[in-house]
Design an enzyme around this catalytic site. Structure first.
Site, PDB file in Angstrom:
ATOM      1  CB  SER A 286      -0.949   0.014   1.211  1.00  0.00           C
ATOM      2  OG  SER A 286      -0.223   0.042   2.414  1.00  0.00           O
ATOM      3  CE  LYS A 328      -3.533   0.708   4.868  1.00  0.00           C
ATOM      4  NZ  LYS A 328      -3.309   0.285   3.482  1.00  0.00           N
TER       5      LYS A 328
END
Length: 383
Positions: A286, A328
């Protein structure tokens, strides 16, 4: 297993059926990833037959020598790490991953359940002790790092014990715990949250990462120096992140001419990518767009806005979807970040996240690296 371990005695499944008094109970195998294998037997082999719905209607317990029908039993097993569960046994299970609580969920659990539980344990009444919302958030952010709430419960218990002692010894009728006086109860803060960068900077980009204890922000730094075109990676990066760095560099080299950079730059300069906290292993798919943005910023000398981003890229510059988005986004919000770049393919995930988390965040959906650069870089007119 050793006899001191809970449930290690022989014939436990038959005993459980007898205790339940029914042929279709729910049976819990706690921590099935801790199965032992040695000279005393191999319980995982027995569980292959126990948990296989095709053959457990005639399971034979070798200790009591009686055939037992287990086909109507609902088995639930728990594990911390599925990698240690034998493959054939894992193949007979349906995996339901349960992620850790977000800070938002921990706050509500503490406020609605844990505090009342600790009041009762310590003989306190609501009129005697008031723990403010800000104090609870401070405990979660600065005194705990965990996926669950066990440590949070211990910290609240410590506050309640000390408050109860003060009420008895100093004969106080009411105490109020706030974020300002919480150190009197729990001592100095153990953890500090990473805050957003104060100014736009060159070669420094804030990424977002998922960890076993929730989301976190991950600063990626890139520097260039005279050399021979070597890419140097530091910060204890895993194989996946190393590959992301190489893909990001290849993509940047393919578009760098559009930003007025000489093609010979990569032959005459070295690039150093560093992710701080070198003692902490980091890996995951990511950080691609974060690395690419940081590399281009360092090479073209264009500052990056005080934003955060998460997503992977391929060699064509397409932004790939990622996981752990809820954690996140919460990490970005806690760090005071206002704008977050997210893969467009993750839009359905964002729609499922509560407004409580996304309020105050400008979420920009991107599907091409060009969109990432357009939103993240300052002074795009230099192109």
């Amino acid at each position: 297993h050793r006899k001191t371990y809970v449930g290690a005695m022989p014939g436990r499944i038959a005993t459980g059926l007898k205790q339940a008094g029914t042929n279709n109970p729910l049976m819990l195998f706690d921590e099935i990833d801790k199965l032992g294998r040695g000279v005393h037997g191999d319980p995982s082999s027995a569980l292959l037959e126990v948990m296989d719905s095709e053959q457990n209607y005639k399971f034979r317990d070798n200790y009591i020598e009686v055939p037992i029908d287990l086909s109507k039993v609902l088995f639930i097993a728990t594990a911390n790490d599925i990698n240690t569960i034998p493959g054939p046994l894992l193949d007979r299970m349906e995996i339901i991953p349960i992620e850790g609580y977000t800070e938002n969920e921990k706050f509500h659990i503490a406020k609605e359940h844990l505090i009342a539980k600790e009041y009762a344990k310590n003989g306190l009444k609501k009129s005697q002790l008031n723990i403010t919302d800000e104090a609870i958030k401070t405990v979660i952010q600065n005194y705990t790092r965990e996926a669950g709430v066990r440590q949070l419960e211990r910290e609240i218990s410590e506050i309640c014990r000390k408050a109860a002692r003060n009420i008895v010894q100093k004969e106080k009728k009411h105490l109020k715990v706030t974020s300002k006086n919480i150190e009197k109860y729990l001592g100095r803060k153990k953890y500090e949250a990473d805050m957003a960068n104060e100014k736009d900077d060159i070669g420094i980009v804030r990424g977002l990462a998922w960890t076993a204890v929730g989301g976190t922000t991950l600063q990626i730094e890139v520097n260039t120096m005279p050399g021979k075109g070597v890419l140097k990676l530091t910060g204890q990066l895993g194989d996946v992140m190393k590959e992301s760095a190489h893909i990001a560099l290849s993509f940047v080299r393919s578009i760098v001419a559009d930003y007025g950079v000489d093609k010979k730059f990569f032959e005459e300069n070295d690039i150093h990518i560093h992710v701080p906290e070198g003692a902490v292993p980091k890996d995951g798919p990511s950080a691609g767009i974060t690395m690419a943005t940081a590399i281009l910023s360092a090479v073209a000398k264009i500052p990056v806005k005080c934003s955060a981003m998460t997503g992977e890229i391929n060699l064509r510059g397409n932004v790939m979807p990622i996981g752990g988005l809820k954690e996140k986004l919460l990490a970005a919000k806690n760090a005071g970040i206002k704008m977050v770049l997210v893969p467009k393919k993750n839009k359905p995930d964002v729609e499922e996240i509560s407004k409580e988390i996304t309020d105050g965040l400008e979420i920009v959906f991107v599907e091409k690296m060009e969109q990432v650069l357009e939103n993240a870089l300052v002074e795009q007119e230099q192109k």
